[in-house]
Design a protein around this motif. Sequence first.
Motif, mmCIF file in Angstrom:
data_model
loop_
_atom_site.group_PDB
_atom_site.id
_atom_site.type_symbol
_atom_site.label_atom_id
_atom_site.label_comp_id
_atom_site.label_asym_id
_atom_site.label_seq_id
_atom_site.Cartn_x
_atom_site.Cartn_y
_atom_site.Cartn_z
ATOM 1 N N PRO A 155 0.816 -1.207 0.000
ATOM 2 C CA PRO A 155 0.000 0.000 0.000
ATOM 3 C C PRO A 155 0.856 1.266 0.000
ATOM 4 O O PRO A 155 1.924 1.314 0.620
ATOM 5 C CB PRO A 155 -0.815 -0.118 1.296
ATOM 6 N N THR A 157 0.487 5.466 0.640
ATOM 7 C CA THR A 157 -0.384 6.509 1.203
ATOM 8 C C THR A 157 0.032 7.879 0.684
ATOM 9 O O THR A 157 1.218 8.165 0.532
ATOM 10 C CB THR A 157 -0.323 6.507 2.741
ATOM 11 N N THR A 158 -0.965 8.682 0.395
ATOM 12 C CA THR A 158 -0.734 10.075 0.000
ATOM 13 C C THR A 158 -1.700 10.966 0.766
ATOM 14 O O THR A 158 -2.804 10.546 1.120
ATOM 15 C CB THR A 158 -0.952 10.278 -1.511
ATOM 16 N N LEU A 159 -1.282 12.171 1.019
ATOM 17 C CA LEU A 159 -2.105 13.142 1.747
ATOM 18 C C LEU A 159 -2.757 14.069 0.741
ATOM 19 O O LEU A 159 -2.067 14.738 -0.040
ATOM 20 C CB LEU A 159 -1.244 13.935 2.734
ATOM 21 N N CYS A 177 -6.353 11.123 4.106
ATOM 22 C CA CYS A 177 -5.309 10.184 3.690
ATOM 23 C C CYS A 177 -5.887 9.232 2.639
ATOM 24 O O CYS A 177 -6.937 8.634 2.862
ATOM 25 C CB CYS A 177 -4.787 9.405 4.900
ATOM 26 N N ILE A 179 -5.252 5.816 0.431
ATOM 27 C CA ILE A 179 -4.452 4.599 0.410
ATOM 28 C C ILE A 179 -4.681 3.895 -0.924
ATOM 29 O O ILE A 179 -5.806 3.549 -1.270
ATOM 30 C CB ILE A 179 -4.831 3.665 1.577
ATOM 31 N N LYS A 180 -3.604 3.678 -1.668
ATOM 32 C CA LYS A 180 -3.675 3.013 -2.966
ATOM 33 C C LYS A 180 -3.036 1.625 -2.887
ATOM 34 O O LYS A 180 -2.220 1.364 -2.019
ATOM 35 C CB LYS A 180 -2.968 3.852 -4.031
ATOM 36 N N SER A 182 -4.303 -1.310 -2.168
ATOM 37 C CA SER A 182 -4.664 -2.146 -1.020
ATOM 38 C C SER A 182 -5.878 -2.979 -1.405
ATOM 39 O O SER A 182 -6.977 -2.426 -1.600
ATOM 40 C CB SER A 182 -4.981 -1.294 0.210
ATOM 41 N N ILE A 189 -5.151 2.391 10.907
ATOM 42 C CA ILE A 189 -4.523 3.565 10.301
ATOM 43 C C ILE A 189 -4.017 4.456 11.431
ATOM 44 O O ILE A 189 -4.751 4.751 12.376
ATOM 45 C CB ILE A 189 -5.516 4.348 9.417
ATOM 46 N N TRP A 191 -2.076 8.100 12.596
ATOM 47 C CA TRP A 191 -1.644 9.448 12.254
ATOM 48 C C TRP A 191 -0.528 9.858 13.218
ATOM 49 O O TRP A 191 -0.602 9.588 14.416
ATOM 50 C CB TRP A 191 -2.808 10.439 12.374
#
Length: 251
Positions: A155, A157-159, A177, A179-180, A182, A189, A191
């Motif tokens: 996975p 993650t990008t903000l 957030c 999530i790609k 996945s 998750i 933070w």
Amino acid sequence: MVVLPDKLLVKVMVLSMVATTGFSRVKREEDAQQSYPEGENEIEPLIIDRGPYFDKSVSKNVTALVGKTAYLGCRIRNLGNRTVSWIRHRDLHLLTVNRFTYTSDQRFSARHNPQTEDWTLQVRYPQKRDAGVYECQVGTTPPIGISMYLSVVEPVTTLLGGPEMYIHKWSTMNLTCIIKHSPEPPPSIYWTHDQQFPNTENEWMEFGKVFEQRWNFPNCGGAIDRKHIRIKCPPKSGSYYYNYKHFLVSY
């Protein structure tokens, strides 16, 4: 135009009847003593064994997370006493035969319940290098097999709106957030702020107070606005556990 003799026509008609009705051989001599209804043919149907074959609805491509056990499956009908093997196409490496592992990589193992027709290849702690084509093969002559593809993803993650955001002091900011890659929802998750995570009980309590002041929900450090579950609230809790969707909820 060729005219066939009458006797030849009769023979052709009889052979045609045998072919279309599925009859294939005359009854044995020991069966001759048995009585049959009048008009019934003195021949038995031949039961054809088509041999092993795959139920293709079960064998599908699989996408697994790095480090999380992956399962590749095949279902074999009419297997009989034939062997079942799993082969990795990348290097034509024999991984398992029946329930025995034939590779030195003990992450690979075969699973089978004798009460079912399902055969499963288990891959523990998969890595990206494990991605590729795998084949479930039956030891017939010649062998038959069905292939499937294993994808192993990690996975990312990008903000949303990141990596830098600017806001006015004391104003409200929402961070999202994304999530790609996945294949399933992550189990948790987290933070962090300045790459730091609460370590002590006091830090967690302070973390929870900030969330309570903002959302009026005590003893909580975060929430996902997706599924609302009704719960029985403590007595005399006032406006606690009450959200903008008019639910008394727990996340």
